[in-house]
Scaffold this motif. Structure first.
Motif, short mmCIF file in Angstrom:
data_model
loop_
_atom_site.label_atom_id
_atom_site.label_comp_id
_atom_site.label_asym_id
_atom_site.label_seq_id
_atom_site.Cartn_x
_atom_site.Cartn_y
_atom_site.Cartn_z
N TRP A 71 9.52 20.67 1.70
CA TRP A 71 8.74 20.28 2.88
C TRP A 71 9.38 19.04 3.49
O TRP A 71 8.85 17.93 3.38
N ARG A 72 10.51 19.23 4.14
CA ARG A 72 11.32 18.10 4.59
C ARG A 72 10.65 17.31 5.72
O ARG A 72 10.95 16.12 5.90
N LYS A 73 9.78 17.93 6.48
CA LYS A 73 9.14 17.22 7.59
C LYS A 73 8.00 16.32 7.13
O LYS A 73 7.64 15.37 7.83
N VAL A 74 7.43 16.61 5.97
CA VAL A 74 6.25 15.88 5.53
C VAL A 74 6.50 14.38 5.39
O VAL A 74 5.70 13.57 5.87
N PRO A 75 7.61 13.92 4.77
CA PRO A 75 7.82 12.47 4.66
C PRO A 75 8.06 11.77 5.99
O PRO A 75 8.11 10.53 6.03
N ILE A 76 8.22 12.53 7.06
CA ILE A 76 8.40 11.93 8.39
C ILE A 76 7.13 12.04 9.21
O ILE A 76 6.69 11.06 9.83
N VAL A 77 6.52 13.21 9.21
CA VAL A 77 5.35 13.44 10.06
C VAL A 77 4.15 12.61 9.61
O VAL A 77 3.46 11.99 10.43
N VAL A 78 3.90 12.56 8.31
CA VAL A 78 2.73 11.81 7.81
C VAL A 78 2.84 10.32 8.12
O VAL A 78 1.88 9.71 8.63
N PRO A 79 3.97 9.65 7.85
CA PRO A 79 4.07 8.23 8.25
C PRO A 79 3.96 8.02 9.76
O PRO A 79 3.40 7.01 10.20
N LEU A 80 4.47 8.96 10.55
CA LEU A 80 4.35 8.83 12.00
C LEU A 80 2.89 8.86 12.43
O LEU A 80 2.50 8.18 13.39
N CYS A 81 2.08 9.64 11.73
CA CYS A 81 0.63 9.64 12.02
C CYS A 81 0.04 8.26 11.73
O CYS A 81 -0.81 7.76 12.48
N GLY A 82 0.47 7.65 10.63
CA GLY A 82 -0.01 6.31 10.31
C GLY A 82 0.43 5.28 11.32
O GLY A 82 -0.35 4.39 11.71
N PHE A 83 1.68 5.36 11.78
CA PHE A 83 2.16 4.44 12.80
C PHE A 83 1.36 4.58 14.09
O PHE A 83 1.00 3.58 14.73
N LEU A 84 1.09 5.82 14.48
CA LEU A 84 0.31 6.06 15.69
C LEU A 84 -1.10 5.48 15.56
O LEU A 84 -1.62 4.85 16.51
N THR B 219 0.80 -1.23 0.00
CA THR B 219 0.00 0.00 0.00
C THR B 219 0.83 1.28 0.00
O THR B 219 0.46 2.26 -0.65
N PRO B 220 1.99 1.35 0.70
CA PRO B 220 2.70 2.63 0.79
C PRO B 220 3.46 3.04 -0.47
O PRO B 220 4.02 4.14 -0.48
N ILE B 221 3.52 2.23 -1.51
CA ILE B 221 4.42 2.52 -2.63
C ILE B 221 4.08 3.86 -3.28
O ILE B 221 4.94 4.76 -3.38
N LEU B 222 2.85 4.04 -3.73
CA LEU B 222 2.48 5.29 -4.39
C LEU B 222 2.45 6.48 -3.42
O LEU B 222 2.95 7.57 -3.76
N PRO B 223 1.86 6.35 -2.21
CA PRO B 223 1.93 7.48 -1.27
C PRO B 223 3.35 7.90 -0.93
O PRO B 223 3.62 9.09 -0.75
N ALA B 224 4.27 6.94 -0.85
CA ALA B 224 5.66 7.29 -0.55
C ALA B 224 6.27 8.14 -1.66
O ALA B 224 7.03 9.08 -1.40
N LEU B 225 5.94 7.83 -2.91
CA LEU B 225 6.44 8.64 -4.02
C LEU B 225 5.89 10.06 -3.96
O LEU B 225 6.60 11.03 -4.23
N LEU B 226 4.61 10.17 -3.59
CA LEU B 226 4.00 11.50 -3.48
C LEU B 226 4.64 12.30 -2.34
O LEU B 226 4.95 13.49 -2.50
N LEU B 227 4.87 11.65 -1.20
CA LEU B 227 5.50 12.34 -0.08
C LEU B 227 6.94 12.72 -0.40
O LEU B 227 7.43 13.76 0.06
N ALA B 228 7.61 11.90 -1.19
CA ALA B 228 8.98 12.23 -1.59
C ALA B 228 9.01 13.50 -2.43
O ALA B 228 9.95 14.30 -2.34
N ARG B 229 7.98 13.70 -3.25
CA ARG B 229 7.91 14.93 -4.04
C ARG B 229 7.77 16.16 -3.14
O ARG B 229 8.39 17.19 -3.38
N PHE B 230 6.95 16.03 -2.10
CA PHE B 230 6.83 17.14 -1.14
C PHE B 230 8.17 17.41 -0.47
O PHE B 230 8.55 18.57 -0.26
#
Length: 304
Positions: A93-106, A77-88
Motif C-alpha cells: 500500500w505505497r500511497k498510504v504513508p503519503i496520503v494519511v500524513p497529507l490528511c493530517g497536514f490539511l 506524536t508521529p513516531i508510532l503511527p509512522a511505524l504502522l504506516l511504514a508496515r502498510f
C-alpha cells in the motif's frame, strides 16, 4: 492534436511524485510563516505579573512556551503511527504513508485558518498538532515520498532521482518562503492579516491530497533488474566456499542514529529558537523578514 498532446503530457507529469512534493512544500512554507506571525499577534498583550517581566519579554516567553509545546507534540506524536504506516507501505500500500500524513497536514492548516477567522484560542492548535502527529506527520510522509521516487526509477538512475526530489523540495520551500511574507501583509478588513495566506496554504494542501489520491500513479514493482548484490550473495565457486553474511553493525547504526538526532536538534532546533528571538527588539522582524531563516534552510537542501 496539439491540445491533446499537451493534456497527455500534463497528465503524465501529474502522475509523478514531483507535483506532490512541490505543492506540499509550498503549502508548508506558507503555513509556517502565517503560524509564527499569528502567534506573535495573539501573544502581544500577554503579561506575567508574578515574574515582573516587561510586555515584550512576556510576549517572547509566551511565544517560546507555545512553540516548545507545539514542536514537542508535532515531533514525538508521529513516531508510532509512522511505524504502522511504514508496515502498510511495505505490504504494497505505497500511497498510504503519503496520503494519511497529507490528511493530517490539511487538518492542521485548516485548524489555524479557523483560529484566525473565528478568533478561537491558540490552544486549539495543540489538539490539531496531536491529530497531525497521529496521522504520521513528516516521519511517515518523507520516507513514503522517497520510496515512491525510488520505485519509479532504475537502479542506475536512483541516486539522480532522489537528488532531483531533494532539489525540488528545496526550490519549492525557497519560493514559498520568498512570497509568504508578502502574502501575509495582504489585509482583509473583515478577516485580518494572514487569512489569505492560510487560505492559499489550505487550498494547496487540498490540491496535493487530491492529486496524491486520484492522479498519483504507483508503478508496479518488478524484479527484472539484476541483483546488485548477486556477487556478494552467490560468489563464483572458484573463489572458494560461500562465506557467511556479516550481521548488521549495530555500533554504526547507533552512531548514525545519534548523528541524525544531533543534526535535527541543531538545525531545526536553532531555527525554532531564532524564529522567536528575531521578532523582538532590537531586530523586530516583519513577516517579510522572518522568512529569511527558512530560506537559509532551504538553500541547504538545494546546495547539498
Amino acid at each position: 492534436m496539439v491540445l491533446l498532446s499537451l493534456c497527455q503530457t500534463s497528465l503524465t507529469v501529474l502522475r509523478q511524485i514531483e507535483p506532490v512534493i512541490v505543492l506540499e512544500e509550498l503549502a508548508n512554507t506558507l503555513f509556517n510563516t502565517a503560524h509564527r506571525m499569528v502567534v506573535k499577534e495573539r501573544t502581544a498583550n500577554l503579561t506575567y505579573p508574578d515574574t515582573h517581566l516587561s510586555r515584550e519579554d512576556s510576549q517572547q516567553k509566551a511565544m517560546s512556551d507555545f512553540f516548545m509545546t507545539f514542536n514537542l507534540i508535532i515531533t514525538l506524536t508521529p513516531i508510532l503511527p509512522a511505524l504502522l504506516l511504514a508496515r502498510f507501505g511495505d505490504r504494497g500500500w505505497r500511497k498510504v504513508p503519503i496520503v494519511v500524513p497529507l490528511c493530517g497536514f490539511l487538518l492542521l492548516r485548516f485548524a489555524l485558518l479557523l483560529v484566525v477567522i473565528f478568533q478561537l484560542p491558540l490552544e486549539l492548535m495543540f489538539g490539531a498538532a496531536v491529530l497531525c502527529g497521529l496521522s504520521g506527520g513528516f516521519c511517515a510522509y518523507w520516507p513514503g515520498v522517497v520510496t515512491l521516487a525510488s520505485l519509479g526509477s532504475t537502479a542506475a538512475d536512483r541516486s539522480k532521482v532522489i537528488m532531483r526530489v531533494e532539489v525540488l523540495y528545496g526550490v519549492a520551500g525557497l519560493v514559498g518562503s520568498l512570497v509568504s511574507g508578502h502574502l501575509f501583509q495582504l489585509y482583509s478588513a473583515s478577516l485580518g492579516h494572514g487569512t489569505l495566506l492560510l487560505g492559499l496554504s489550505t487550498l494547496l494542501s487540498l490540491l496535493c491530497l487530491v492529486e496524491s489520491i486520484f492522479l498519483r500513479q504507483v508503478k508496479p514493482e518488478c524484479n527484472t533488474e539484476p541483483d546488485e548484490n548477486c556477487q556478494l550473495l552467490y560468489p563464483d565457486s572458484s573463489e572458494g566456499p560461500v562465506q557467511a553474511l556479516v550481521g548488521i553493525n549495530k555500533v554504526n547504526v547507533a552512531l548514525l542514529f545519534v548523528a541524525a538526532v544531533l543534526y535535527i536538534s541543531a538545525a531545526l532546533g536553532s531555527m525554532d529558537i531564532l524564529g522567536v528571538f528575531v521578532l523582538k527588539a532590537p531586530l523586530s522582524w516583519t513577516a517579510t523578514q522572518v522568512t529569511f531563516c527558512p530560506i537559509c534552510m532551504n538553500m541547504l537542501w538545494i546546495g547539498d
